[in-house]
Design a protein around this motif. Structure first.
Motif, PDB file in Angstrom:
ATOM      1  N   LYS A 194       0.845  -1.182   0.000  1.00 18.92           N
ATOM      2  CA  LYS A 194       0.000   0.000   0.000  1.00 18.92           C
ATOM      3  C   LYS A 194       0.883   1.235   0.000  1.00 18.92           C
ATOM      4  N   VAL A 195       0.626   2.100  -0.961  1.00 20.26           N
ATOM      5  CA  VAL A 195       1.321   3.374  -1.036  1.00 20.26           C
ATOM      6  C   VAL A 195       0.256   4.455  -0.937  1.00 20.26           C
ATOM      7  N   THR A 196       0.409   5.312   0.030  1.00 17.35           N
ATOM      8  CA  THR A 196      -0.576   6.367   0.225  1.00 17.35           C
ATOM      9  C   THR A 196       0.074   7.731   0.032  1.00 17.35           C
ATOM     10  N   GLN A 197      -0.706   8.662  -0.453  1.00 17.84           N
ATOM     11  CA  GLN A 197      -0.256  10.034  -0.626  1.00 17.84           C
ATOM     12  C   GLN A 197      -1.181  10.936   0.168  1.00 17.84           C
ATOM     13  N   SER A 198      -0.615  11.992   0.714  1.00 15.75           N
ATOM     14  CA  SER A 198      -1.328  12.779   1.719  1.00 15.75           C
ATOM     15  C   SER A 198      -2.566  13.472   1.177  1.00 15.75           C
ATOM     16  N   SER A 199      -2.538  13.859  -0.080  1.00 17.17           N
ATOM     17  CA  SER A 199      -3.682  14.577  -0.630  1.00 17.17           C
ATOM     18  C   SER A 199      -4.000  14.054  -2.024  1.00 17.17           C
ATOM     19  N   ARG A 200      -5.257  14.025  -2.388  1.00 23.23           N
ATOM     20  CA  ARG A 200      -5.628  13.688  -3.763  1.00 23.23           C
ATOM     21  C   ARG A 200      -5.647  14.931  -4.640  1.00 23.23           C
ATOM     22  N   TYR A 201      -6.118  16.030  -4.067  1.00 25.36           N
ATOM     23  CA  TYR A 201      -6.190  17.298  -4.792  1.00 25.36           C
ATOM     24  C   TYR A 201      -5.630  18.407  -3.898  1.00 25.36           C
ATOM     25  N   LEU A 202      -4.891  19.299  -4.537  1.00 15.66           N
ATOM     26  CA  LEU A 202      -4.267  20.386  -3.790  1.00 15.66           C
ATOM     27  C   LEU A 202      -4.240  21.624  -4.683  1.00 15.66           C
ATOM     28  N   LEU A 240       8.139  21.468  -2.906  1.00 14.25           N
ATOM     29  CA  LEU A 240       8.253  22.553  -3.883  1.00 14.25           C
ATOM     30  C   LEU A 240       8.557  23.806  -3.076  1.00 14.25           C
ATOM     31  N   GLU A 241       9.778  24.287  -3.163  1.00 16.50           N
ATOM     32  CA  GLU A 241      10.206  25.389  -2.305  1.00 16.50           C
ATOM     33  C   GLU A 241       9.416  26.666  -2.573  1.00 16.50           C
ATOM     34  N   SER A 242       9.132  26.916  -3.841  1.00 15.86           N
ATOM     35  CA  SER A 242       8.373  28.100  -4.237  1.00 15.86           C
ATOM     36  C   SER A 242       7.567  27.718  -5.475  1.00 15.86           C
ATOM     37  N   ALA A 243       6.327  27.340  -5.230  1.00 18.01           N
ATOM     38  CA  ALA A 243       5.522  26.769  -6.307  1.00 18.01           C
ATOM     39  C   ALA A 243       5.347  27.755  -7.465  1.00 18.01           C
ATOM     40  N   SER A 244       5.383  27.196  -8.670  1.00 19.17           N
ATOM     41  CA  SER A 244       5.142  28.000  -9.866  1.00 19.17           C
ATOM     42  C   SER A 244       4.062  27.331 -10.702  1.00 19.17           C
ATOM     43  N   THR A 245       3.464  28.099 -11.588  1.00 20.43           N
ATOM     44  CA  THR A 245       2.333  27.565 -12.363  1.00 20.43           C
ATOM     45  C   THR A 245       2.751  26.384 -13.244  1.00 20.43           C
ATOM     46  N   ASN A 246       4.011  26.339 -13.663  1.00 25.97           N
ATOM     47  CA  ASN A 246       4.439  25.208 -14.498  1.00 25.97           C
ATOM     48  C   ASN A 246       4.661  23.929 -13.695  1.00 25.97           C
ATOM     49  N   GLN A 247       4.410  24.002 -12.394  1.00 27.88           N
ATOM     50  CA  GLN A 247       4.460  22.804 -11.566  1.00 27.88           C
ATOM     51  C   GLN A 247       3.064  22.227 -11.334  1.00 27.88           C
ATOM     52  N   THR A 248       2.083  22.827 -11.962  1.00 26.70           N
ATOM     53  CA  THR A 248       0.744  22.230 -11.966  1.00 26.70           C
ATOM     54  C   THR A 248       0.825  20.902 -12.702  1.00 26.70           C
ATOM     55  N   SER A 249       0.460  19.837 -12.004  1.00 25.00           N
ATOM     56  CA  SER A 249       0.637  18.510 -12.587  1.00 25.00           C
ATOM     57  C   SER A 249       0.024  17.458 -11.670  1.00 25.00           C
ATOM     58  N   MET A 250       0.074  16.210 -12.149  1.00 21.86           N
ATOM     59  CA  MET A 250      -0.260  15.065 -11.305  1.00 21.86           C
ATOM     60  C   MET A 250       1.061  14.515 -10.768  1.00 21.86           C
ATOM     61  N   TYR A 251       1.151  14.357  -9.457  1.00 22.43           N
ATOM     62  CA  TYR A 251       2.363  13.848  -8.832  1.00 22.43           C
ATOM     63  C   TYR A 251       2.104  12.439  -8.304  1.00 22.43           C
ATOM     64  N   GLY A 294      -1.871   9.223  -6.447  1.00 23.68           N
ATOM     65  CA  GLY A 294      -1.544  10.492  -7.100  1.00 23.68           C
ATOM     66  C   GLY A 294      -2.104  11.695  -6.374  1.00 23.68           C
ATOM     67  N   THR A 295      -1.425  12.810  -6.538  1.00 23.81           N
ATOM     68  CA  THR A 295      -1.888  14.101  -6.038  1.00 23.81           C
ATOM     69  C   THR A 295      -1.966  15.053  -7.225  1.00 23.81           C
ATOM     70  N   ARG A 296      -3.146  15.557  -7.462  1.00 24.38           N
ATOM     71  CA  ARG A 296      -3.282  16.540  -8.555  1.00 24.38           C
ATOM     72  C   ARG A 296      -3.096  17.926  -7.952  1.00 24.38           C
ATOM     73  N   LEU A 297      -1.986  18.530  -8.299  1.00 26.58           N
ATOM     74  CA  LEU A 297      -1.624  19.844  -7.769  1.00 26.58           C
ATOM     75  C   LEU A 297      -1.924  20.909  -8.808  1.00 26.58           C
ATOM     76  N   THR A 298      -2.622  21.940  -8.363  1.00 26.12           N
ATOM     77  CA  THR A 298      -2.863  23.112  -9.205  1.00 26.12           C
ATOM     78  C   THR A 298      -2.227  24.318  -8.528  1.00 26.12           C
ATOM     79  N   VAL A 299      -1.383  25.020  -9.268  1.00 26.66           N
ATOM     80  CA  VAL A 299      -0.737  26.230  -8.760  1.00 26.66           C
ATOM     81  C   VAL A 299      -1.320  27.422  -9.506  1.00 26.66           C
ATOM     82  N   THR A 300      -1.908  28.335  -8.750  1.00 27.83           N
ATOM     83  CA  THR A 300      -2.587  29.467  -9.398  1.00 27.83           C
ATOM     84  C   THR A 300      -1.787  30.755  -9.232  1.00 27.83           C
TER      85      THR A 300
END
Lengths: 111, 113
Positions: free
Chosen positions: A3-11, A78-89, A105-111
């Motif tokens: 079992k591999v768990t990730q802390s968030s599904r959406y962020l 991510l030390e300083s999130a940028s919009t190009n880091q919007t992705s599925m991790y 997976g965690t789907r991260l959106t950076v606005t």
């Protein structure tokens, strides 16, 4: 079963924020991986770790760092999130026979 | 260069037919290959693997074929079902005795009734 768990599904985070993505595996695997997945590009390796406190850069480490203080936990930062880091991790843990088991997976959106 | 590619980005098959998904790998030193299935909103799931000392391996409804001469890998799914609809990735370990996997970009399998 592994079992591999990730802390968030959406962020959702703002540009410039520090972001922590946590991954935990329960099979005592030594090797753990962080990937990002983008349409048309497949899975790209960001960082991986062979053991506690050990890390290796993958193909696209720029803008990311990792932490492995305990064997079961591998964090992506991510030390300083940028919009190009919007992705599925995706986090993965690997057995001694090379089988990689992925988290949801965690789907991260950076606005 | 380091790459694992797929010939077809999308494959549409009728329910009950057999599906074949192809993959070209680039490193002749790779000795381990895996197929993953990824359903929408989920992480990749291990399907089947094969080592370079084999040319065929069968699982439940799935068969992987390895042709080292032309560096080609294929996944065959028998009697394709709607639940098989997903994106399929092949991956190779990059060279002998490395823990790094290189993934292809994926093929989407669509199953229609």
């Amino acid at each position: 079963d592994v079992k591999v768990t990730q802390s968030s599904r959406y962020l959702v985070k703002r540009t410039g924020e520090k972001v922590f993505l946590e991954c935990v595996q329960d099979m005592d695997h030594e090797n753990m991986f962080w990937y990002r997945q983008d349409p048309g590009l497949g899975l790209r390796l960001i960082y991986f770790s062979y053991d506690v406190k050990m890390k290796e850069k993958g193909d696209i480490p720029e803008g990311y760092s990792v932490s492995r203080e305990k064997k079961e936990r591998f964090s992506l930062i991510l030390e300083s999130a940028s919009t190009n880091q919007t992705s599925m991790y995706l986090c993965a843990s690997m057995s001694q026979t090379y089988e990689q088991y992925f988290g949801p997976g965690t789907r991260l959106t950076v606005t | 260069g380091e790459s694992v590619g797929l010939h077809l980005p999308t494959l549409s098959v009728q329910e009950g037919d057999n599906s074949i998904i192809n993959c070209a790998y680039s490193n002749s030193a790779s000795d381990y290959f895996i197929w993953y299935k990824q359903e929408s909103g989920k992480g990749p799931q291990f399907i089947i693997d094969i080592r370079s000392n084999m040319d065929k391996r069968q699982g439940q409804r799935v068969t992987v074929l390895l042709n080292k001469t032309v560096k080609h890998l294929s996944l065959q799914i028998a009697a394709t079902q709607p639940g098989d609809s997903a994106v399929y990735f092949c991956a190779e370990n990059w060279g002998h005795n490395t823990d790094k996997l290189i993934f292809g970009t994926g093929t989407r399998l669509q199953v229609f009734p």
